[in-house]
Design a protein around this motif. Structure first.
Motif, mmCIF file in Angstrom:
data_model
loop_
_atom_site.group_PDB
_atom_site.id
_atom_site.type_symbol
_atom_site.label_atom_id
_atom_site.label_comp_id
_atom_site.label_asym_id
_atom_site.label_seq_id
_atom_site.Cartn_x
_atom_site.Cartn_y
_atom_site.Cartn_z
ATOM 1 N N ALA A 149 0.837 -1.198 0.000
ATOM 2 C CA ALA A 149 0.000 0.000 0.000
ATOM 3 C C ALA A 149 0.876 1.254 0.000
ATOM 4 O O ALA A 149 1.936 1.279 0.628
ATOM 5 C CB ALA A 149 -0.909 0.004 1.227
ATOM 6 N N LEU A 150 0.412 2.263 -0.710
ATOM 7 C CA LEU A 150 1.019 3.592 -0.689
ATOM 8 C C LEU A 150 -0.004 4.542 -0.100
ATOM 9 O O LEU A 150 -1.121 4.635 -0.593
ATOM 10 C CB LEU A 150 1.407 4.043 -2.100
ATOM 11 C CG LEU A 150 2.347 3.128 -2.865
ATOM 12 C CD1 LEU A 150 2.603 3.675 -4.260
ATOM 13 C CD2 LEU A 150 3.653 2.939 -2.114
ATOM 14 N N ASP A 151 0.361 5.221 0.961
ATOM 15 C CA ASP A 151 -0.553 6.107 1.676
ATOM 16 C C ASP A 151 -0.001 7.528 1.627
ATOM 17 O O ASP A 151 1.128 7.761 2.044
ATOM 18 C CB ASP A 151 -0.690 5.620 3.121
ATOM 19 C CG ASP A 151 -1.870 6.235 3.811
ATOM 20 O OD1 ASP A 151 -2.890 5.550 3.933
ATOM 21 O OD2 ASP A 151 -1.763 7.406 4.228
ATOM 22 N N VAL A 152 -0.783 8.460 1.091
ATOM 23 C CA VAL A 152 -0.327 9.846 0.933
ATOM 24 C C VAL A 152 -1.358 10.815 1.492
ATOM 25 O O VAL A 152 -2.554 10.526 1.505
ATOM 26 C CB VAL A 152 -0.052 10.203 -0.545
ATOM 27 C CG1 VAL A 152 1.053 9.362 -1.116
ATOM 28 C CG2 VAL A 152 -1.295 10.081 -1.385
ATOM 29 N N SER A 153 -0.862 11.970 1.936
ATOM 30 C CA SER A 153 -1.786 13.034 2.319
ATOM 31 C C SER A 153 -2.275 13.688 1.034
ATOM 32 O O SER A 153 -1.523 13.840 0.076
ATOM 33 C CB SER A 153 -1.095 14.053 3.225
ATOM 34 O OG SER A 153 -0.003 14.644 2.549
ATOM 35 N N ARG A 154 -3.552 14.033 1.002
ATOM 36 C CA ARG A 154 -4.107 14.703 -0.181
ATOM 37 C C ARG A 154 -3.710 16.168 -0.127
ATOM 38 O O ARG A 154 -3.870 16.821 0.908
ATOM 39 C CB ARG A 154 -5.616 14.525 -0.242
ATOM 40 C CG ARG A 154 -5.984 13.069 -0.487
ATOM 41 C CD ARG A 154 -7.433 12.815 -0.837
ATOM 42 N NE ARG A 154 -8.403 13.793 -0.429
ATOM 43 C CZ ARG A 154 -9.440 13.543 0.353
ATOM 44 N NH1 ARG A 154 -9.643 12.341 0.820
ATOM 45 N NH2 ARG A 154 -10.299 14.490 0.653
ATOM 46 N N PRO A 155 -3.217 16.724 -1.221
ATOM 47 C CA PRO A 155 -2.701 18.098 -1.217
ATOM 48 C C PRO A 155 -3.776 19.167 -1.413
ATOM 49 O O PRO A 155 -3.497 20.234 -1.935
ATOM 50 C CB PRO A 155 -1.732 18.078 -2.411
ATOM 51 C CG PRO A 155 -2.355 17.105 -3.358
ATOM 52 C CD PRO A 155 -2.963 16.032 -2.476
ATOM 53 N N SER A 156 -4.991 18.906 -0.970
ATOM 54 C CA SER A 156 -6.088 19.849 -1.193
ATOM 55 C C SER A 156 -5.872 21.180 -0.479
ATOM 56 O O SER A 156 -6.309 22.223 -0.947
ATOM 57 C CB SER A 156 -7.418 19.233 -0.772
ATOM 58 O OG SER A 156 -7.353 18.803 0.566
ATOM 59 N N SER A 157 -5.169 21.180 0.639
ATOM 60 C CA SER A 157 -4.918 22.437 1.355
ATOM 61 C C SER A 157 -3.965 23.342 0.575
ATOM 62 O O SER A 157 -3.916 24.541 0.810
ATOM 63 C CB SER A 157 -4.348 22.151 2.742
ATOM 64 O OG SER A 157 -3.087 21.526 2.639
ATOM 65 N N LYS A 158 -3.233 22.776 -0.361
ATOM 66 C CA LYS A 158 -2.298 23.548 -1.177
ATOM 67 C C LYS A 158 -2.891 23.888 -2.541
ATOM 68 O O LYS A 158 -2.186 24.362 -3.423
ATOM 69 C CB LYS A 158 -1.002 22.772 -1.347
ATOM 70 C CG LYS A 158 -0.292 22.528 -0.028
ATOM 71 C CD LYS A 158 0.924 21.669 -0.194
ATOM 72 C CE LYS A 158 1.579 21.488 1.150
ATOM 73 N NZ LYS A 158 1.870 20.144 1.477
ATOM 74 N N GLY A 159 -4.191 23.598 -2.732
ATOM 75 C CA GLY A 159 -4.836 23.933 -3.994
ATOM 76 C C GLY A 159 -4.687 22.891 -5.080
ATOM 77 O O GLY A 159 -4.889 23.188 -6.253
ATOM 78 N N TYR A 160 -4.337 21.664 -4.714
ATOM 79 C CA TYR A 160 -4.168 20.580 -5.671
ATOM 80 C C TYR A 160 -5.095 19.422 -5.327
ATOM 81 O O TYR A 160 -5.581 19.306 -4.203
ATOM 82 C CB TYR A 160 -2.723 20.075 -5.664
ATOM 83 C CG TYR A 160 -1.744 21.010 -6.317
ATOM 84 C CD1 TYR A 160 -1.413 20.854 -7.655
ATOM 85 C CD2 TYR A 160 -1.148 22.042 -5.596
ATOM 86 C CE1 TYR A 160 -0.512 21.708 -8.260
ATOM 87 C CE2 TYR A 160 -0.246 22.896 -6.194
ATOM 88 C CZ TYR A 160 0.067 22.722 -7.537
ATOM 89 O OH TYR A 160 0.957 23.573 -8.131
ATOM 90 N N ARG A 161 -5.278 18.543 -6.298
ATOM 91 C CA ARG A 161 -6.006 17.295 -6.062
ATOM 92 C C ARG A 161 -5.227 16.158 -6.717
ATOM 93 O O ARG A 161 -4.546 16.359 -7.729
ATOM 94 C CB ARG A 161 -7.423 17.365 -6.605
ATOM 95 C CG ARG A 161 -7.522 17.521 -8.090
ATOM 96 C CD ARG A 161 -8.981 17.545 -8.570
ATOM 97 N NE ARG A 161 -9.035 17.887 -9.962
ATOM 98 C CZ ARG A 161 -8.820 17.029 -10.959
ATOM 99 N NH1 ARG A 161 -8.533 15.783 -10.706
ATOM 100 N NH2 ARG A 161 -8.878 17.429 -12.213
#
Length: 139
Positions: free
Chosen positions: A56-68
């Motif tokens: 599994a690869l687990d990442v934080s979603r970069p939505s706070s930086k204006g990305y998806r």
């Protein structure tokens, strides 16, 4: 008699439906990865797995930086994506990819992101994957 048959058939379908849904009750959908790589602070990482292992690869979603997150690029001859899902954790929104290793060798998984306002897709995280069938020290 006809009502009894319909009742038994509907009851059977309901029970089968519940058993089918129970495979998706866990976070990983009933799939147990041998290793989970958490990609929060670093751009790149590496993982070594055996053929037929699931990781599994687990990442934080970069939505706070204006990305998806816009997807992952990988070699479909070497890896199969089993599942992708987004969830919320204490640290914020996250995404998890589960992959099966299909062939021996080395490949990369590129997790991509795009600006929410639109624009060019860029690589968010990169993971080097080595797939082997045994212990390299004994080969």
């Amino acid at each position: 008699m006809f009502r009894k048959i319909i009742f038994l058939a509907m009851s059977s379908y309901f029970v089968l439906f519940l058993f089918g849904c129970s495979g998706f009750s866990s976070v990983d959908g009933g799939i147990s990865p041998v290793e989970t790589i958490v990609l929060d602070d670093e751009y790149g990482a590496a993982v070594n797995v055996e053929k037929n292992d699931v990781f599994a690869l687990d990442v934080s979603r970069p939505s706070s930086k204006g990305y998806r997150i816009s997807g992952a690029a990988f070699d479909p001859e070497m890896l199969r994506m089993e599942r992708y899902f987004e969830y919320d954790d204490d640290s914020g929104p996250r995404a998890r990819y589960l992959f099966s290793a299909l062939e021996e060798g080395a490949t990369d998984v590129l997790i991509r992101m795009t600006p929410e306002a639109g624009g060019e897709t860029v690589v968010y995280r990169q993971v080097a994957v080595s797939i082997g069938s045994g212990n390299a020290w004994l080969d």
